[in-house]
Design a protein around this motif. Structure first.
Motif, PDB file in Angstrom:
ATOM      1  N   ASP A  53      -4.236 -21.703 -16.093  1.00 28.51           N
ATOM      2  CA  ASP A  53      -3.347 -22.701 -16.688  1.00 28.51           C
ATOM      3  C   ASP A  53      -3.300 -23.971 -15.845  1.00 28.51           C
ATOM      4  N   HIS A  54      -3.498 -23.820 -14.538  1.00 33.40           N
ATOM      5  CA  HIS A  54      -3.515 -24.978 -13.637  1.00 33.40           C
ATOM      6  C   HIS A  54      -4.533 -26.016 -14.113  1.00 33.40           C
ATOM      7  N   VAL A  57       0.366 -33.760 -11.090  1.00 33.83           N
ATOM      8  CA  VAL A  57       0.007 -34.811 -10.131  1.00 33.83           C
ATOM      9  C   VAL A  57      -1.501 -34.857  -9.918  1.00 33.83           C
ATOM     10  N   ALA A  58      -2.134 -33.678  -9.849  1.00 31.53           N
ATOM     11  CA  ALA A  58      -3.592 -33.633  -9.676  1.00 31.53           C
ATOM     12  C   ALA A  58      -4.318 -34.288 -10.834  1.00 31.53           C
ATOM     13  N   GLY A  59      -3.714 -34.261 -12.020  1.00 32.55           N
ATOM     14  CA  GLY A  59      -4.319 -34.928 -13.164  1.00 32.55           C
ATOM     15  C   GLY A  59      -4.105 -36.425 -13.182  1.00 32.55           C
ATOM     16  N   SER A 100       6.248 -25.037 -10.598  1.00 33.73           N
ATOM     17  CA  SER A 100       4.840 -24.930 -10.207  1.00 33.73           C
ATOM     18  C   SER A 100       3.970 -25.927 -10.954  1.00 33.73           C
ATOM     19  N   VAL A 101       4.434 -26.406 -12.110  1.00 37.55           N
ATOM     20  CA  VAL A 101       3.612 -27.299 -12.938  1.00 37.55           C
ATOM     21  C   VAL A 101       3.406 -28.663 -12.299  1.00 37.55           C
ATOM     22  N   HIS A 156       6.493 -21.497  -7.771  1.00 41.13           N
ATOM     23  CA  HIS A 156       7.332 -22.671  -8.014  1.00 41.13           C
ATOM     24  C   HIS A 156       8.037 -23.133  -6.732  1.00 41.13           C
ATOM     25  N   ALA A 157       7.930 -22.358  -5.669  1.00 34.70           N
ATOM     26  CA  ALA A 157       8.464 -22.760  -4.366  1.00 34.70           C
ATOM     27  C   ALA A 157       7.429 -23.457  -3.489  1.00 34.70           C
ATOM     28  N   SER A 158       6.234 -23.702  -4.043  1.00 36.97           N
ATOM     29  CA  SER A 158       5.124 -24.228  -3.224  1.00 36.97           C
ATOM     30  C   SER A 158       4.428 -25.477  -3.742  1.00 36.97           C
TER      31      SER A 158
END
Length: 268
Positions: A67-68, A99-101, A93-94, A131-133
């Motif tokens: 999904d990432h 941001v990478a996109g 986590s999303v 979601h904590a990372s």
């Protein structure tokens, strides 16, 4: 006029405590359409009259690590089309794949992050996608030029070490006032975890943490920003724990305020 899009990411596979955030996008959309409120914004323009938001629906996610890539590619496509996405999570986590996109299109981002937690764990319970990372992954991959966190009040020893390692700027909650929040340079990304707001005003979250921001303080910090905004997310609404849709209604208000801010700052 800025071209603004709304995109849902219905996922909570990386939640560490309680699932339920996957149903948040639909809850926020219902609140946006509810006759409980109108489409005005505190900056003046009205949604649907002065500001158009294109609802792109939800990304069809598989609840797997892949999904990432789906999220990253969809957000890059939106940015390449000249649109500014407001993302409805989902758990936090999303933010990493969003941001990478955006970075390949806009370059390194300044990030303004509202949260009770810094979300900089190297991994949480063995899950580097937790979601904590997300901000550990963003900073490791050098996707942000500056990260400012507001509302954080849960720093443990590990997170303090991570904050120092990555030179994260945290505005202390002790004696917080909106004037203490910096005004960031663009391109600017805004991430709003609803548990950054005090649970008395935002009860519908999985990790309520007393002593948080007021809605008025969040809006004041947002309105003070003058940089060009290239994206934003609202995450961690858990409708299972909401009361009379109070938190979903708040999320809908923040969608409207973000849209008005995107439109205003595009003209500065």
């Amino acid at each position: 006029m800025a071209s603004i899009s709304l995109l849902g990411l219905p996922t909570d596979i990386n939640s560490s405590f309680a699932r339920g955030a996957a149903s948040a996008p639909s809850a926020i959309r219902r609140a946006l359409k509810s006759e409980r409120s109108n489409q005005s914004t505190e900056l003046g323009p009205e949604i649907g009259t002065d500001i158009v938001i294109h609802d792109l629906g939800d990304v069809s996610l598989n609840e797997r690590a892949s999904d990432h890539v789906l999220i990253r590619n969809r957000c890059r496509t939106i940015a390449e089309a000249g649109e500014v996405p407001i993302i409805l999570g989902g758990d936090h986590s999303v933010t990493w794949p969003i941001v990478a996109g955006l970075v390949p299109v806009h370059g390194l981002l300044s990030i303004l992050h509202f949260d009770a937690h810094p979300d900089v764990y190297a991994d949480f319970e063995g899950n580097p996608h937790s979601h904590a990372s997300p901000f550990a992954r963003i900073l490791e991959n050098r996707l942000s030029a500056r990260l400012v966190q507001i509302g954080v009040r849960t720093l443990n020893h590990h997170c303090r070490e991570q904050v120092e390692r990555f030179a994260v700027e945290i505005v202390p909650m002790s004696q917080f006032t909106p004037s203490r929040a910096p005004i960031l340079a663009g391109p600017l990304y805004i991430s709003i975890d609803l548990d950054g707001i005090d649970p008395s005003e935002a009860p519908g979250v999985s990790h309520p943490e007393p002593g948080g921001l007021t809605v008025r303080e969040v809006i004041a910090v947002l309105h003070a920003q003058t940089a060009r905004i290239v994206g934003a997310d609202i995450v961690e609404l858990n409708p299972r724990f909401d009361r009379n849709d109070v938190t979903a209604t708040l999320a809908a208000k923040l969608v409207r305020e973000l849209a008005a801010l995107i439109e205003r700052n595009a003209k500065i």
